[in-house]
Enzyme design. Structure first.
Site, PDB file in Angstrom:
ATOM      1  N   LYS A   1       4.806   2.811  -8.498  1.00 21.67           N
ATOM      2  CA  LYS A   1       5.461   4.072  -7.792  1.00 21.67           C
ATOM      3  C   LYS A   1       3.999   5.304  -8.615  1.00 21.67           C
ATOM      4  O   LYS A   1       5.003   6.152  -9.393  1.00 21.67           O
ATOM      5  CB  LYS A   1       6.120   4.077  -6.754  1.00 21.67           C
ATOM      6  CG  LYS A   1       5.888   5.255  -6.089  1.00 21.67           C
ATOM      7  CD  LYS A   1       5.131   5.223  -4.134  1.00 21.67           C
ATOM      8  CE  LYS A   1       5.612   6.511  -3.661  1.00 21.67           C
ATOM      9  NZ  LYS A   1       4.955   7.992  -4.374  1.00 21.67           N
TER      10      LYS A   1
ATOM     11  N   CYS B   1      -4.613  12.470  -6.566  1.00 19.25           N
ATOM     12  CA  CYS B   1      -4.284  12.357  -4.880  1.00 19.25           C
ATOM     13  C   CYS B   1      -4.548  13.115  -3.933  1.00 19.25           C
ATOM     14  O   CYS B   1      -4.684  14.695  -4.131  1.00 19.25           O
ATOM     15  CB  CYS B   1      -2.682  12.829  -4.689  1.00 19.25           C
ATOM     16  SG  CYS B   1      -2.006  12.775  -3.382  1.00 19.25           S
TER      17      CYS B   1
ATOM     18  N   GLY C   1      -9.794  -1.197  -0.239  1.00 19.65           N
ATOM     19  CA  GLY C   1      -9.595  -2.220   0.931  1.00 19.65           C
ATOM     20  C   GLY C   1     -10.084  -3.596   0.481  1.00 19.65           C
ATOM     21  O   GLY C   1     -10.515  -3.928   1.133  1.00 19.65           O
TER      22      GLY C   1
HETATM   23  C1  SIN Z   1       0.560  10.251  -1.398  1.00 21.32           C
HETATM   24  O1  SIN Z   1       1.752  10.040  -2.715  1.00 21.32           O
HETATM   25  O2  SIN Z   1       0.530  11.395  -1.230  1.00 21.32           O
HETATM   26  C2  SIN Z   1      -0.355   9.071  -2.143  1.00 21.32           C
HETATM   27  C3  SIN Z   1      -0.594   9.079  -3.426  1.00 21.32           C
HETATM   28  C4  SIN Z   1      -2.094   9.532  -3.537  1.00 21.32           C
HETATM   29  O3  SIN Z   1      -2.707   9.298  -3.211  1.00 21.32           O
HETATM   30  O4  SIN Z   1      -2.264   9.629  -5.086  1.00 21.32           O
END
Ligand code: SIN
Length: 302
Positions: free
Chosen positions: A44, A130, A244
């Site tokens: 994560k 992100c 995807g």
């Molecule tokens: C997020 O935590 O908003 C998604 C992470 C990402 O798209 O890198």
């Protein structure tokens, strides 16, 4: 049948890796199946300080995909190292990939320094893509100059392989990949999500509290494949392809475009067994297509 691949020195028993943000810190899935079958795990997304993430709703359904605006919710690098990785190490014995995000160069560098000291971490994936945070994430990944500077800075503190995760929300992804390679990146991960939105027809307002979010799922596979194909022609360093992917055939297609390994993302959110089933069906699909070693097909479409 050969399934093993090499990612800038990191040996994987197969090319399938759950993508960051779709597989928690990995141990959550260990009660479902033996996660040691996975090539690696992209953890994560982690930042220096703990983050609560964006306001809800953070998720919107779409045809053949979904939009998320999680906002990098995570417990912070110190808790990831002292709590999450030891929990994962009880179930998973292979090197993992730390996905590092930040809001300044210093933050990225400090997180990478900390990640570099952790024995379970085999490589760092630098998330400069992100789309759901301000003043960080994607703002580093949409300019070749910023991507170059940041890559160069974190390389100074890393002895482990560095993969830079790129945004598709740019006109020329190959030039950004090239800038990262020139700055010393050991590999490129692509693609992160495409910026999108939905509007609720009853309220006439955006579904996502943050208005926009990152679109992922099977609908983006052709875009991801095209970008992997383009980046393969621009750089010599290994590529982790994603976007995807839902089947062993998609993995093979990504590798023909130029990926050395493949991450599976949104599919995990629909079916927690997605990665396991893809790994189980790879040998059969390879046999049907006359592929002996998976590495033989990397870039084969060029
Ligand atoms: C997020 O935590 O908003 C998604 C992470 C990402 O798209 O890198």
């Amino acid at each position: 049948m050969g399934l093993n691949v090499n990612l800038a020195g990191l040996e994987l028993s197969n090319p399938v890796i759950p993508a960051s943000g779709t597989f928690g810190f990995g141990y959550e899935f260990a009660e479902l199946y033996d996660i040691n079958i996975l090539g690696s795990i992209a953890l994560k997304g982690t930042t220096l300080a703990p983050r609560f993430g964006n306001p809800t709703p953070r998720i919107a359904e779409c045809t053949s995909g979904m939009i998320n605006s999680v906002g990098l919710q995570n417990p912070g690098i110190d808790a990831v190292i002292s709590e999450e990785i030891p929990k994962l190490a009880r179930f998973y014995t292979k090197p993992v990939i730390a996905n590092i995000s930040g809001f300044s160069q210093d933050e990225y560098v400090t997180c990478c320094q900390k990640a570099n000291a952790v024995k379970e971490i085999g490589a760092v994936e630098l998330n400069i893509s992100c789309p759901n945070v301000h003043n960080g994430g994607m703002s580093f990944g949409t300019s070749a100059d910023c991507a170059f500077e940041l890559t160069k800075a974190v390389k100074k503190v890393l002895s482990k392989p560095l993969f830079v995760k790129l945004s598709p929300n740019v006109t020329d992804i190959a030039s950004i990949a090239k800038a990262c390679e020139e700055a010393g990146a050991d590999g490129i991960s692509l693609i992160n999500t495409l910026l999108g939105m939905r509007i609720d027809l009853k309220t006439r307002k955006p579904v996502i509290a943050n208005k926009k979010g990152g679109f992922s799922g099977p609908a983006i596979f052709p875009v991801a494949l095209r970008m992997v194909y383009e980046v393969y022609e621009a750089v010599k360093i290994p590529i982790i392809g994603m976007g995807g992917v839902t089947s062993a055939r998609d993995v093979i297609e990504m590798m023909l475009a130029g990926a050395n390994a493949v991450q599976v993302g949104a599919a995990n959110l629909i079916d927690p067994y997605a990665c396991r089933d893809i790994i189980y069906s790879l040998p059969e699909e390879m046999e049907k297509l006359g592929i002996k070693n998976i590495t033989d097909i990397i870039g084969g479409a060029h």
